[in-house]
Design an enzyme around this catalytic site. Structure first.
Site, PDB file in Angstrom:
ATOM      1  CG  HIS A 171      97.967 -30.087 -23.701  1.00  0.00           C
ATOM      2  ND1 HIS A 171      97.816 -29.177 -24.730  1.00  0.00           N
ATOM      3  CD2 HIS A 171      97.157 -29.662 -22.702  1.00  0.00           C
ATOM      4  CE1 HIS A 171      96.966 -28.233 -24.354  1.00  0.00           C
ATOM      5  NE2 HIS A 171      96.547 -28.494 -23.140  1.00  0.00           N
ATOM      6  CG  ASN A 172      94.149 -29.993 -25.420  1.00  0.00           C
ATOM      7  OD1 ASN A 172      93.698 -30.287 -24.309  1.00  0.00           O
ATOM      8  ND2 ASN A 172      94.196 -28.755 -25.862  1.00  0.00           N
ATOM      9  CD  GLU A 201      94.197 -32.251 -21.378  1.00  0.00           C
ATOM     10  OE1 GLU A 201      93.705 -31.434 -20.610  1.00  0.00           O
ATOM     11  OE2 GLU A 201      95.053 -31.960 -22.246  1.00  0.00           O
ATOM     12  CG  ASP A 203      89.052 -30.869 -22.917  1.00  0.00           C
ATOM     13  OD1 ASP A 203      88.524 -30.618 -21.833  1.00  0.00           O
ATOM     14  OD2 ASP A 203      89.806 -30.088 -23.519  1.00  0.00           O
ATOM     15  CG  HIS A 216      90.336 -27.280 -27.122  1.00  0.00           C
ATOM     16  ND1 HIS A 216      90.665 -27.630 -25.839  1.00  0.00           N
ATOM     17  CD2 HIS A 216      91.031 -26.150 -27.386  1.00  0.00           C
ATOM     18  CE1 HIS A 216      91.517 -26.738 -25.342  1.00  0.00           C
ATOM     19  NE2 HIS A 216      91.746 -25.832 -26.262  1.00  0.00           N
ATOM     20  CD  GLU A 250      90.895 -29.589 -19.347  1.00  0.00           C
ATOM     21  OE1 GLU A 250      90.211 -28.881 -20.086  1.00  0.00           O
ATOM     22  OE2 GLU A 250      92.131 -29.621 -19.375  1.00  0.00           O
TER      23      GLU A 250
END
Length: 610
Positions: A171-172, A201, A203, A216, A250
């Site tokens: 994640h992230n 992931e 973003d 983020h 994302e």
């Protein structure tokens, strides 16, 4: 004989009479045994302190070597099988392998292979025997590791559809500390890939000069160019594993910068990128990890069907966009489960059927249109992100290549209230779980509760050490650390009635007995000025709720070099296929506080007997 062998290796170093601590360490390394500096230093100091000098002679060195290497628990075992207590004949070694190591097939060839590999003394080796020195080296080797040797390579069936596997997921991935002001860094991607992570992931946000950036959003975390991230992925994707990597985008970019992203993906990843189906254009089943070896997949929202996209393959679709309807505040992009309604308001009937306690009316979900660049949309083949509405809705409408992301809070409610439907859902569709948005310090949730219902991509913050990542790393040691683990049959079968709370006929009870014998060269306590600690061991089982168990040993006072327990612990495990076992060693600082010294976690079924 062993004395002569020992002298022949070390006497050269003592030509000038004596050696110091550094030379002692070097010499021990030459003898090919693992040593902890703190322990050698302490034993060395004890030897020289009597004499007020800083060097040792050849006899001192031999005494230090024996203190550290000749472990009494090995000696007891050796003597039990050696008729003259000096060497093991091949027949005696075979008996040891059969009785102690449960190697029922052990024969002369097995014994000979071990002797040739581990016996350091040539004369003994030539006679097809094993000295105590050889025995120690064999007992300290990977072959005697508690982790099954044949699970160190890929051994599972890799020809099932992708949704049949647990997939190591991050994640992230771009963060290397917290979620608010910490640095974004390419190292996040490199290190996750080197650990065998297979779902990363990314973003993405609009950057200046038409260059998309990764960070983020809406926080002060630093930004990295999208193209740099893709270059790093291209370089490290298949170092630790041959099996496919999924890039979970994302996407917060404008259509214009989405086109830039599509160009980078195609140009940098080249043939590694999946841009069309393998075999049939009509996808009725996901391809297997085996079919997708060395390939990279893009996970993103998609306009229209795979077939339409494939027809456009050779046309230039720059400048074209499509629209997708989305519920504004339950987009997974926000990752703020807490604010999201469980369903769009009209879905009240579904809510009842899924036994989800009615949530107080929250903000009404507004529909919004999301623009997607066709160039990027067409790169999405087997991993199309689809908004999760309900299990019923998915069963009726979702295609096998569409997958959902569900936040941990909402997913936990499903585990509690509709586990059977959840298991049925994950047997058909790849499901990704992600940490709630309030975990701003990058803390993690326990992944086990979501593996228990078959979720494939249980995404964790890889940068945050602790129990949750230890369970993740332990689970994915299995199957050669390739990042894909075949789910148990009861989590793959579409008609399964398994739930973690009532395992019923899926239970295969296994009784497990663990004998905790000893520790060796444990890290000393932070409070110790020498090499001491007061160690104790916790043995924990993680799995379905019924299998969760924790036992602890007694405390051994002031001994980190060679604590000896000789205690036996017994467990009964109902669903061994989902169970992990964790050994954690702590130093008792006071009656109320312990300091963590180290841990090892592995799948229960990867545990070696012996």
């Amino acid at each position: 004989i062993s004395h002569t062998w020992f002298l022949s290796i070390i006497q050269n170093e003592f030509r000038t009479g004596k050696i110091d601590l550094d030379s002692t360490m070097e010499l021990l390394e030459k003898l090919q045994m693992p040593f902890g500096f703190a322990h050698v230093k302490h034993v060395f100091k004890k030897t020289v302190d009597k004499r007020k000098e800083h060097t040792i002679n050849i006899e001192d060195f031999r005494a230090i070597y024996r203190t550290i290497v000749h472990r009494p628990e090995f000696h007891e075992l050796f003597r039990r099988y050696s008729s003259n207590c000096k060497i093991l004949a091949d027949t005696e070694l075979i008996e040891f392998l059969r009785k102690e190591q449960y190697e029922t097939e052990a024969c002369e060839t097995t014994a000979l292979e071990i002797i040739l590999k581990y016996e350091p003394i040539e004369e003994v080796r030539k006679r097809r025997q094993m000295s105590f020195e050889g025995f120690i080296r064999y007992m300290s080797s990977e072959e005697c590791s508690v982790f099954k040797n044949d699970h160190r390579t890929v051994y599972q069936d890799m020809n099932q559809p992708l949704c049949d596997y647990f997939i190591s997921s991050s994640h992230n991935t771009y963060l290397i500390s917290d979620q608010l002001i910490g640095p974004s860094h390419l190292w996040g991607y490199t290190s996750a890939l080197l650990k065998g992570c297979r779902c990363l992931e990314i973003d993405c946000w609009d950057g200046s000069n038409n260059e998309p950036v990764v960070y983020h959003g809406h926080t002060l975390t630093s930004k990295i160019p999208f193209h740099s991230v893709i270059q790093v992925i291209d370089k490290y994707a298949f170092v630790a594993s041959d099996y496919p990597v999924v890039l979970s985008l994302e996407n917060h970019c404008s259509p214009k910068q989405q086109e830039v992203m599509a160009d980078y993906l195609e140009n940098i990843l080249g043939d590694k990128l999946i841009t069309s189906t393998i075999g049939d254009t009509v996808v009725t089943q996901l391809p297997s990890p085996e079919m997708l070896k060395f390939r990279i997949l893009v996970k993103n929202k998609k306009v229209g069907t795979i077939e339409e996209g494939m027809l456009r393959r050779d046309l230039d679709s720059h400048g074209e966009t499509g629209e997708i309807s989305d519920f504004e505040n339950i987009s997974d992009e926000d990752e703020t489960d807490e604010k999201a309604p469980l369903y769009p308001k009209s879905d009240s009937s579904k809510r009842k059927s899924e036994h989800i306690p009615s949530a107080p009316p929250r903000k009404k979900a507004k529909m919004k249109k999301v623009k997607i660049a066709i160039a990027l949309s067409d790169l999405v083949i087997y991993t199309k992100s689809e908004k999760f509405v309900s299990f019923e809705h998915s069963l009726a409408n979702q295609k096998c290549y569409e997958n959902n992301s569900i936040g941990e809070v909402r997913a936990r409610k499903f585990v509690k209230h509709s586990a059977k439907e959840f298991v049925s859902h994950t047997s058909r569709f790849i499901t990704r779980i992600y940490p709630k948005g309030t975990r701003t310090n990058s803390s993690n949730y326990n992944p086990q509760e979501f593996w228990n219902v078959g979720c494939q991509m249980v995404a964790l913050n890889f940068q945050t050490p602790g129990l949750q990542m230890e369970l993740q790393n332990g689970k994915f040691l299995d199957n050669g650390g390739c990042g894909y683990i075949l789910k148990p049959e009861f989590l793959r079968n579409h008609n399964s009635t398994f739930t973690p709370y009532s395992v019923g006929r899926y239970s295969k009870p296994m009784s497990l007995s663990i004998r905790l014998i000893s520790g060796h060269q444990l890290p000393p306590s932070n409070l110790s000025k020498t090499n001491k600690a007061d160690p104790l061991v916790h043995i924990e089982i993680y799995g379905v709720p019924e299998d969760k168990a924790k036992k602890k040993s007694s405390v051994i006072k002031s001994n980190a070099l060679s604590p000896r327990w000789d205690e036996t612990f017994s467990f009964t495990v109902q669903v061994p296929e989902l169970a992990l076992i964790r050994f954690s060693v702590e130093d008792e600082i006071s009656l109320v506080a312990n300091e963590f010294l180290g841990q090892y976690t592995l799948p229960l079924l990867s545990l070696n007997k012996g």
